[in-house]
Design a protein around this motif. Structure first.
Motif, PDB file in Angstrom:
ATOM      1  N   TYR A 168       0.830  -1.201   0.000  1.00 14.83           N
ATOM      2  CA  TYR A 168       0.000   0.000   0.000  1.00 14.83           C
ATOM      3  C   TYR A 168       0.863   1.249   0.000  1.00 14.83           C
ATOM      4  CZ  TYR A 168       0.222  -0.512   5.201  1.00 14.83           C
ATOM      5  OH  TYR A 168       0.607  -0.679   6.508  1.00 14.83           O
TER       6      TYR A 168
ATOM      7  N   ASP B 149      -8.838  -4.708   3.155  1.00 15.36           N
ATOM      8  CA  ASP B 149      -9.273  -4.070   1.910  1.00 15.36           C
ATOM      9  C   ASP B 149     -10.383  -3.052   2.176  1.00 15.36           C
ATOM     10  OD1 ASP B 149      -9.335  -3.884  -1.036  1.00 15.36           O
ATOM     11  OD2 ASP B 149     -11.288  -4.858  -0.845  1.00 15.36           O
ATOM     12  N   ARG B 150     -11.356  -3.445   2.963  1.00 13.59           N
ATOM     13  CA  ARG B 150     -12.488  -2.567   3.263  1.00 13.59           C
ATOM     14  C   ARG B 150     -12.028  -1.290   3.967  1.00 13.59           C
ATOM     15  NH1 ARG B 150     -16.059  -1.254   7.182  1.00 13.59           N
ATOM     16  NH2 ARG B 150     -15.010  -2.431   8.818  1.00 13.59           N
TER      17      ARG B 150
ATOM     18  N   ALA C  89      -8.918  -0.050   4.158  1.00 17.29           N
ATOM     19  CA  ALA C  89      -7.943   0.717   3.372  1.00 17.29           C
ATOM     20  C   ALA C  89      -8.652   1.621   2.366  1.00 17.29           C
ATOM     21  CB  ALA C  89      -6.977  -0.220   2.662  1.00 17.29           C
ATOM     22  N   LYS C  90      -9.788   1.166   1.859  1.00 19.03           N
ATOM     23  CA  LYS C  90     -10.561   1.991   0.922  1.00 19.03           C
ATOM     24  C   LYS C  90     -11.147   3.219   1.612  1.00 19.03           C
ATOM     25  CE  LYS C  90     -11.857  -1.767  -2.160  1.00 19.03           C
ATOM     26  NZ  LYS C  90     -12.944  -2.676  -2.572  1.00 19.03           N
ATOM     27  N   ILE C  91     -11.422   3.095   2.890  1.00 24.34           N
ATOM     28  CA  ILE C  91     -12.031   4.190   3.655  1.00 24.34           C
ATOM     29  C   ILE C  91     -10.984   5.194   4.125  1.00 24.34           C
ATOM     30  CG2 ILE C  91     -13.278   4.733   5.791  1.00 24.34           C
ATOM     31  CD1 ILE C  91     -14.623   1.959   5.510  1.00 24.34           C
TER      32      ILE C  91
ATOM     33  N   ARG D 105      -3.385   4.100  -2.307  1.00 22.78           N
ATOM     34  CA  ARG D 105      -3.721   2.911  -3.098  1.00 22.78           C
ATOM     35  C   ARG D 105      -3.231   1.687  -2.336  1.00 22.78           C
ATOM     36  NH1 ARG D 105      -6.192   6.072  -5.595  1.00 22.78           N
ATOM     37  NH2 ARG D 105      -6.328   6.414  -7.834  1.00 22.78           N
ATOM     38  N   HIS D 106      -3.848   0.546  -2.615  1.00 20.21           N
ATOM     39  CA  HIS D 106      -3.370  -0.708  -2.030  1.00 20.21           C
ATOM     40  C   HIS D 106      -3.630  -1.854  -2.995  1.00 20.21           C
ATOM     41  CE1 HIS D 106      -7.638  -0.942  -1.011  1.00 20.21           C
ATOM     42  NE2 HIS D 106      -7.472  -2.239  -0.845  1.00 20.21           N
TER      43      HIS D 106
END
Length: 98
Positions: free
Chosen positions: A10, A79-80, A82-84, A90-91
Motif C-alpha cells: 500500500y 481491503d475494506r 484501506a478503501k475508507i 492505493r493498495h
C-alpha cells in the motif's frame, strides 16, 4: 487447511508525519492479526514518485506486508478499511505462489 501466502502493498500519503505513519502501519498490521492472519514481515519499501497524481500528491511511501492466512477474512477487512482511510492512497493484495 494450509495457510496461503499473501503480499499486501500500500501507498501511504507523504502528508503524514513519522509518528502518524507508524500508528497507521501498526493499526493496519493489527487489523490483519486481529482477523486471524499472521504478519510475517511489515516494512517500508521506499518513498517514490507516483506515475500519476493521486489526491493532489506526486509522491507516496510504499509499504509491503507479507502475510500468512487460512482464509480471506483478514484480507477482506484490510481491503475494506484501506478503501475508507484517506491516508492510504492505493493498495494491492496479491496471493503468492512461492
Amino acid at each position: 487447511m494450509a495457510q496461503s501466502k499473501y503480499e499486501v502493498t500500500y501507498i501511504i500519503s507523504t502528508t503524514l508525519d513519522e509518528e502518524s505513519k507508524t500508528a497507521l502501519v501498526n493499526r493496519f498490521d493489527g487489523i490483519l492479526k486481529d482477523n486471524g492472519a499472521e504478519v510475517v514481515d511489515s516494512k517500508d519499501w521506499s518513498k517514490r514518485r507516483l506515475a500519476y497524481e493521486i489526491n493532489n500528491q506526486h509522491e507516496g511511501i510504499y509499504h509491503i506486508v507479507n502475510v500468512l492466512a487460512d482464509n480471506d477474512e483478514a484480507l477482506n477487512e484490510f481491503d475494506r478499511l484501506a478503501k475508507i482511510d484517506g491516508a492510504i492512497l492505493r493498495h494491492m493484495i496479491v496471493k503468492r505462489e512461492d
